[in-house]
Motif scaffolding. Structure first.
Motif, PDB file in Angstrom:
ATOM      1  N   ARG A   1     -36.357   3.220  39.285  1.00 11.48           N
ATOM      2  CA  ARG A   1     -36.639   2.556  38.007  1.00 11.48           C
ATOM      3  C   ARG A   1     -38.031   1.952  38.023  1.00 11.48           C
ATOM      4  NH1 ARG A   1     -36.667  -2.515  35.832  1.00 11.48           N
ATOM      5  NH2 ARG A   1     -35.891  -2.754  33.679  1.00 11.48           N
ATOM      6  N   GLN A   2     -38.370   1.248  39.101  1.00  8.88           N
ATOM      7  CA  GLN A   2     -39.688   0.631  39.166  1.00  8.88           C
ATOM      8  C   GLN A   2     -40.782   1.675  39.180  1.00  8.88           C
ATOM      9  OE1 GLN A   2     -40.402  -2.773  38.980  1.00  8.88           O
ATOM     10  NE2 GLN A   2     -42.417  -1.836  38.593  1.00  8.88           N
ATOM     11  N   ARG A   3     -40.565   2.768  39.888  1.00  7.57           N
ATOM     12  CA  ARG A   3     -41.567   3.827  39.916  1.00  7.57           C
ATOM     13  C   ARG A   3     -41.770   4.427  38.538  1.00  7.57           C
ATOM     14  NH1 ARG A   3     -39.906   7.522  44.943  1.00  7.57           N
ATOM     15  NH2 ARG A   3     -41.292   8.967  43.858  1.00  7.57           N
ATOM     16  N   LEU A   4     -40.709   4.563  37.776  1.00  7.66           N
ATOM     17  CA  LEU A   4     -40.838   5.080  36.411  1.00  7.66           C
ATOM     18  C   LEU A   4     -41.611   4.107  35.529  1.00  7.66           C
ATOM     19  CD1 LEU A   4     -37.244   6.525  36.099  1.00  7.66           C
ATOM     20  CD2 LEU A   4     -39.345   7.881  35.963  1.00  7.66           C
TER      21      LEU A   4
ATOM     22  N   ASP B   1     -32.781   6.135  28.291  1.00  6.96           N
ATOM     23  CA  ASP B   1     -32.375   7.097  27.267  1.00  6.96           C
ATOM     24  C   ASP B   1     -33.568   7.804  26.635  1.00  6.96           C
ATOM     25  OD1 ASP B   1     -29.706   6.438  27.652  1.00  6.96           O
ATOM     26  OD2 ASP B   1     -29.730   4.897  26.084  1.00  6.96           O
ATOM     27  N   SER B   2     -34.739   7.149  26.671  1.00 10.43           N
ATOM     28  CA  SER B   2     -35.893   7.680  25.958  1.00 10.43           C
ATOM     29  C   SER B   2     -37.163   7.022  26.468  1.00 10.43           C
ATOM     30  CB  SER B   2     -35.759   7.399  24.457  1.00 10.43           C
ATOM     31  OG  SER B   2     -35.741   5.994  24.227  1.00 10.43           O
ATOM     32  N   LYS B   3     -38.303   7.552  26.023  1.00 10.44           N
ATOM     33  CA  LYS B   3     -39.584   6.922  26.335  1.00 10.44           C
ATOM     34  C   LYS B   3     -39.619   5.505  25.775  1.00 10.44           C
ATOM     35  CE  LYS B   3     -43.399   7.640  23.937  1.00 10.44           C
ATOM     36  NZ  LYS B   3     -44.660   8.213  23.367  1.00 10.44           N
ATOM     37  N   GLU B   4     -39.054   5.319  24.585  1.00  9.26           N
ATOM     38  CA  GLU B   4     -39.061   4.001  23.953  1.00  9.26           C
ATOM     39  C   GLU B   4     -38.276   2.989  24.796  1.00  9.26           C
ATOM     40  OE1 GLU B   4     -38.456   6.850  22.419  1.00  9.26           O
ATOM     41  OE2 GLU B   4     -40.224   6.980  21.119  1.00  9.26           O
ATOM     42  N   ALA B   5     -37.131   3.424  25.350  1.00  7.11           N
ATOM     43  CA  ALA B   5     -36.330   2.521  26.182  1.00  7.11           C
ATOM     44  C   ALA B   5     -37.090   2.137  27.453  1.00  7.11           C
ATOM     45  CB  ALA B   5     -35.005   3.184  26.538  1.00  7.11           C
TER      46      ALA B   5
ATOM     47  N   PHE C   1     -40.336   1.947  27.671  1.00  8.79           N
ATOM     48  CA  PHE C   1     -41.403   1.057  27.210  1.00  8.79           C
ATOM     49  C   PHE C   1     -40.877  -0.366  27.029  1.00  8.79           C
ATOM     50  CE2 PHE C   1     -44.384  -0.037  23.493  1.00  8.79           C
ATOM     51  CZ  PHE C   1     -45.424  -0.379  24.333  1.00  8.79           C
ATOM     52  N   VAL C   2     -39.704  -0.479  26.411  1.00 10.08           N
ATOM     53  CA  VAL C   2     -39.104  -1.802  26.229  1.00 10.08           C
ATOM     54  C   VAL C   2     -38.830  -2.449  27.585  1.00 10.08           C
ATOM     55  CG1 VAL C   2     -37.024  -3.005  25.446  1.00 10.08           C
ATOM     56  CG2 VAL C   2     -38.131  -1.332  23.954  1.00 10.08           C
ATOM     57  N   ALA C   3     -38.340  -1.669  28.548  1.00 10.21           N
ATOM     58  CA  ALA C   3     -38.070  -2.209  29.881  1.00 10.21           C
ATOM     59  C   ALA C   3     -39.354  -2.658  30.562  1.00 10.21           C
ATOM     60  CB  ALA C   3     -37.362  -1.159  30.728  1.00 10.21           C
ATOM     61  N   LEU C   4     -40.408  -1.873  30.410  1.00  6.24           N
ATOM     62  CA  LEU C   4     -41.704  -2.232  30.991  1.00  6.24           C
ATOM     63  C   LEU C   4     -42.198  -3.563  30.437  1.00  6.24           C
ATOM     64  CD1 LEU C   4     -44.331  -1.530  32.592  1.00  6.24           C
ATOM     65  CD2 LEU C   4     -45.119  -0.361  30.514  1.00  6.24           C
ATOM     66  N   LEU C   5     -42.157  -3.717  29.132  1.00 12.30           N
ATOM     67  CA  LEU C   5     -42.653  -4.945  28.514  1.00 12.30           C
ATOM     68  C   LEU C   5     -41.753  -6.133  28.821  1.00 12.30           C
ATOM     69  CD1 LEU C   5     -43.842  -3.609  25.042  1.00 12.30           C
ATOM     70  CD2 LEU C   5     -45.172  -3.949  27.124  1.00 12.30           C
ATOM     71  N   THR C   6     -40.441  -5.900  28.887  1.00 10.26           N
ATOM     72  CA  THR C   6     -39.520  -6.979  29.228  1.00 10.26           C
ATOM     73  C   THR C   6     -39.805  -7.504  30.632  1.00 10.26           C
ATOM     74  OG1 THR C   6     -37.784  -6.086  27.792  1.00 10.26           O
ATOM     75  CG2 THR C   6     -37.093  -7.601  29.532  1.00 10.26           C
TER      76      THR C   6
ATOM     77  N   LEU D   1     -41.562   0.557  17.078  1.00  9.75           N
ATOM     78  CA  LEU D   1     -40.257   0.781  17.695  1.00  9.75           C
ATOM     79  C   LEU D   1     -39.095   0.397  16.798  1.00  9.75           C
ATOM     80  CD1 LEU D   1     -40.939  -0.539  21.321  1.00  9.75           C
ATOM     81  CD2 LEU D   1     -41.164   1.786  20.447  1.00  9.75           C
ATOM     82  N   GLY D   2     -39.351  -0.192  15.647  1.00 11.05           N
ATOM     83  CA  GLY D   2     -38.277  -0.519  14.715  1.00 11.05           C
ATOM     84  C   GLY D   2     -37.363  -1.609  15.236  1.00 11.05           C
ATOM     85  N   ALA D   3     -36.040  -1.332  15.211  1.00 12.61           N
ATOM     86  CA  ALA D   3     -35.037  -2.328  15.612  1.00 12.61           C
ATOM     87  C   ALA D   3     -35.237  -2.761  17.048  1.00 12.61           C
ATOM     88  CB  ALA D   3     -33.639  -1.767  15.412  1.00 12.61           C
ATOM     89  N   ALA D   4     -35.605  -1.819  17.906  1.00 12.24           N
ATOM     90  CA  ALA D   4     -35.841  -2.158  19.307  1.00 12.24           C
ATOM     91  C   ALA D   4     -36.967  -3.176  19.438  1.00 12.24           C
ATOM     92  CB  ALA D   4     -36.170  -0.906  20.112  1.00 12.24           C
ATOM     93  N   ALA D   5     -37.992  -3.049  18.593  1.00 15.61           N
ATOM     94  CA  ALA D   5     -39.110  -3.989  18.622  1.00 15.61           C
ATOM     95  C   ALA D   5     -38.659  -5.377  18.185  1.00 15.61           C
ATOM     96  CB  ALA D   5     -40.233  -3.487  17.726  1.00 15.61           C
ATOM     97  N   ARG D   6     -37.847  -5.431  17.159  1.00 15.32           N
ATOM     98  CA  ARG D   6     -37.376  -6.738  16.688  1.00 15.32           C
ATOM     99  C   ARG D   6     -36.568  -7.446  17.776  1.00 15.32           C
ATOM    100  NH1 ARG D   6     -36.784  -3.606  12.030  1.00 15.32           N
ATOM    101  NH2 ARG D   6     -34.557  -3.254  12.387  1.00 15.32           N
ATOM    102  N   ASP D   7     -35.698  -6.703  18.439  1.00 17.41           N
ATOM    103  CA  ASP D   7     -34.901  -7.303  19.516  1.00 17.41           C
ATOM    104  C   ASP D   7     -35.804  -7.758  20.659  1.00 17.41           C
ATOM    105  OD1 ASP D   7     -32.617  -6.785  18.078  1.00 17.41           O
ATOM    106  OD2 ASP D   7     -32.098  -4.956  19.189  1.00 17.41           O
ATOM    107  N   LEU D   8     -36.771  -6.914  21.026  1.00 17.90           N
ATOM    108  CA  LEU D   8     -37.690  -7.253  22.117  1.00 17.90           C
ATOM    109  C   LEU D   8     -38.490  -8.499  21.774  1.00 17.90           C
ATOM    110  CD1 LEU D   8     -39.200  -6.598  24.782  1.00 17.90           C
ATOM    111  CD2 LEU D   8     -40.707  -5.120  23.423  1.00 17.90           C
ATOM    112  N   GLN D   9     -39.075  -8.541  20.583  1.00 22.50           N
ATOM    113  CA  GLN D   9     -39.901  -9.677  20.199  1.00 22.50           C
ATOM    114  C   GLN D   9     -39.082 -10.957  20.117  1.00 22.50           C
ATOM    115  OE1 GLN D   9     -41.559  -7.773  16.665  1.00 22.50           O
ATOM    116  NE2 GLN D   9     -43.577  -7.718  17.631  1.00 22.50           N
TER     117      GLN D   9
END
Length: 210
Positions: free
Chosen positions: A23-26, A63-67, A69-74, A126-134
């Protein structure tokens, strides 16, 4: 809120053996791809190539590139909060503590400018994912500010705790200041003095009633 460098992952056989090593390498692979080509131009193939692993491994973790990305920023924002909190000496005068926190904040923002810029430009897509992240990130930073301001030094100058609304005003102002500077190609470190003064004005003792 602006993101920072993720922790360094082990290399070679140790990375495969460590729980969560893939996971960290990804995440590191995505960070490197964003730095090279930007988030929007990055593909899953770019991520797995940088991580030296396979698509199968990628989809076992995300699940996706977006997921990813969210993990990276989190993770990056969690590390940013840790670094800011560690930089503050709670025995120092409250205004010194403000400067320590702001300097650490700006250092984090500057440590990986491509990720900082990607947070500004790409998260809204990112839509809904962005709102949850922010929402989650802002909540964590509000808690950090309230915790840092809940000490003996701060109680000596503030008669009431820092409210969520006041913390959000501070966070929003710093975020927009950094975003505008990064997008215009400026140096975030040049914002240090104005950011310190604004933070002191917001978090310090209330003005005397006339």
């Amino acid at each position: 809120m602006t993101p920072v460098t993720t922790q360094q992952s082990p290399t070679g056989a140790a990375a495969y053996a460590e729980p969560g090593g893939f996971r960290q390498r990804l995440l590191d692979g995505l960070a490197a791809a964003i730095e090279a080509d930007g988030y929007r131009n990055t593909t899953v193939a770019d991520i797995v190539r940088g991580a030296r692993t396979s698509r199968r491994t990628f989809y076992e973790h995300f699940d996706s590139k977006e997921a990813c990305f969210v993990a990276l920023l989190t993770d990056a924002n969690t590390e940013m909060i840790r670094r800011i909190s560690a930089a503050v000496d709670q025995r120092a005068r409250w205004a010194v503590q403000v400067r320590q926190a702001v300097v650490a904040w700006i250092a984090c923002a500057e440590s990986q400018p491509a990720i900082t810029l990607s947070w500004i430009r790409d998260v809204p897509s990112l839509g809904a994912a962005a709102r949850d992240l922010q929402r989650d990130v802002m909540s964590a930073f509000v808690t950090m500010i309230q915790t840092l301001c809940d000490t003996e030094q701060w109680h000596a100058v503030r008669t009431e705790p820092v409210s969520e609304q006041l913390a959000l005003m501070l966070l929003g102002g710093l975020r927009e200041l950094i975003a505008t500077t990064v997008e215009n190609g400026g140096r975030v470190s040049d914002l240090t003095e104005v950011a310190v003064r604004a933070s002191i004005a917001l978090l310090g003792p209330p003005p005397a009633e006339s």
